[in-house]
Scaffold this motif. Sequence first.
Motif, PDB file in Angstrom:
ATOM      1  N   TYR A 246       0.827  -1.203   0.000  1.00 57.48           N
ATOM      2  CA  TYR A 246       0.000   0.000   0.000  1.00 57.48           C
ATOM      3  C   TYR A 246       0.866   1.260   0.000  1.00 57.48           C
ATOM      4  N   GLY A 247       1.990   1.220   0.731  1.00 55.66           N
ATOM      5  CA  GLY A 247       2.897   2.367   0.734  1.00 55.66           C
ATOM      6  C   GLY A 247       3.488   2.626  -0.649  1.00 55.66           C
ATOM      7  N   LEU A 248       3.863   1.571  -1.366  1.00 55.04           N
ATOM      8  CA  LEU A 248       4.379   1.734  -2.726  1.00 55.04           C
ATOM      9  C   LEU A 248       3.308   2.307  -3.652  1.00 55.04           C
ATOM     10  N   TYR A 249       2.066   1.879  -3.422  1.00 61.53           N
ATOM     11  CA  TYR A 249       0.945   2.392  -4.231  1.00 61.53           C
ATOM     12  C   TYR A 249       0.771   3.891  -4.013  1.00 61.53           C
ATOM     13  N   ILE A 250       0.835   4.336  -2.746  1.00 67.51           N
ATOM     14  CA  ILE A 250       0.670   5.758  -2.437  1.00 67.51           C
ATOM     15  C   ILE A 250       1.818   6.574  -3.036  1.00 67.51           C
ATOM     16  N   ILE A 251       3.029   6.050  -2.924  1.00 64.81           N
ATOM     17  CA  ILE A 251       4.191   6.753  -3.499  1.00 64.81           C
ATOM     18  C   ILE A 251       4.052   6.854  -5.013  1.00 64.81           C
ATOM     19  N   GLY A 252       3.586   5.778  -5.632  1.00 62.42           N
ATOM     20  CA  GLY A 252       3.400   5.809  -7.081  1.00 62.42           C
ATOM     21  C   GLY A 252       2.391   6.845  -7.503  1.00 62.42           C
ATOM     22  N   LEU A 253       1.253   6.935  -6.768  1.00 62.22           N
ATOM     23  CA  LEU A 253       0.249   7.947  -7.096  1.00 62.22           C
ATOM     24  C   LEU A 253       0.808   9.354  -6.937  1.00 62.22           C
ATOM     25  N   ARG A 254       1.626   9.542  -5.929  1.00 60.37           N
ATOM     26  CA  ARG A 254       2.178  10.876  -5.671  1.00 60.37           C
ATOM     27  C   ARG A 254       3.160  11.281  -6.764  1.00 60.37           C
TER      28      ARG A 254
END
Length: 320
Positions: A246-254
């Motif tokens: 989930y953290g990688l997903y948030i970083i990717g969106l950012r």
Amino acid sequence: MPKLSVVIPCYYNEDNIPVTVRELVANEVNFPPEVSFEYVFVNDGSGDDTLGALLRARDTYPDRVRVVDLAANVGSYNAIVAGMAHATGDCLSVITADMQDPPELMVQMYEYWKKGFKLVIGNRQDREEKGLSQVFAKTFHWLMKHLALKNIPDGGFDFVFFDRQVSDQVVGMQERNSNVFYLMVWLGFPYVNIPYVRRKREIGTSRWTLSKKIKLLIDSLLSFSYFPVRAISAVGLGLGLVALLYGLYIIGLRLVGPDEPQGWTTLMVVVLFVSAFQMVALGVIGEYVWRGLDAARQRPLYVVKNIHEPAAAVRAPHSS
């Protein structure tokens, strides 16, 4: 000449005692004539007249009935250990005071003991009692067999026949918050399993409440299985992996989009879920810590208020 000690824990069994004693004594004729008998009744802090009924049984059979009167209620398993500690037989058996287990099965158990088996188990293949008690019993023993002791028989058991060596080992352990019958299996002696149908209780009301059943399940699992701790580790690793993804997903969106991702609801669900898991994990660990503290205190498993010996066991006064 072998001596058989039958240990019977008693808790609010005032009405059962006369029937229990009569059936046990009547069963003696089924044994070989060389066998002698001793009945060790343990009054586990009963609030009724169980002690009075036991003393009347001792008066009726003064040569074979021993009454161990405990100072307070300590639970049936600790009461059984108290009875084992005061038994003097070459072999022992544990049976309930409500006569739901057939005493005549002890004859077959005795024959296996004569053949060299240190432990003989009478396991409940089925029971006449139905309803929630049966469901809980089956669930309990399924969990124990698959998560703790894989070599216990199906259906559960609390009717056993065992050698003095087994008794000495269990009494010497003084293990707290445990299951005395599973300890006998845990020792590792080869055992014989005899299936039978447990009778429906005819006299009195069982004091085996739901809270006591739940405590027994927790005690047994924590005493013989590392599954709860391993389950915490497995769930913790799983949550860690989900958090990483989930953290990688948030970083990717950012990185891809200029706007902050909307995720208040998701964040709160994750926080609440992880917090709940942490509290459960602390509770399980706390159960283990409490058991370690309880063992470190080395308080006695039971306190004997009085022992009423068989007449044959009472020693004559020493003459000078």
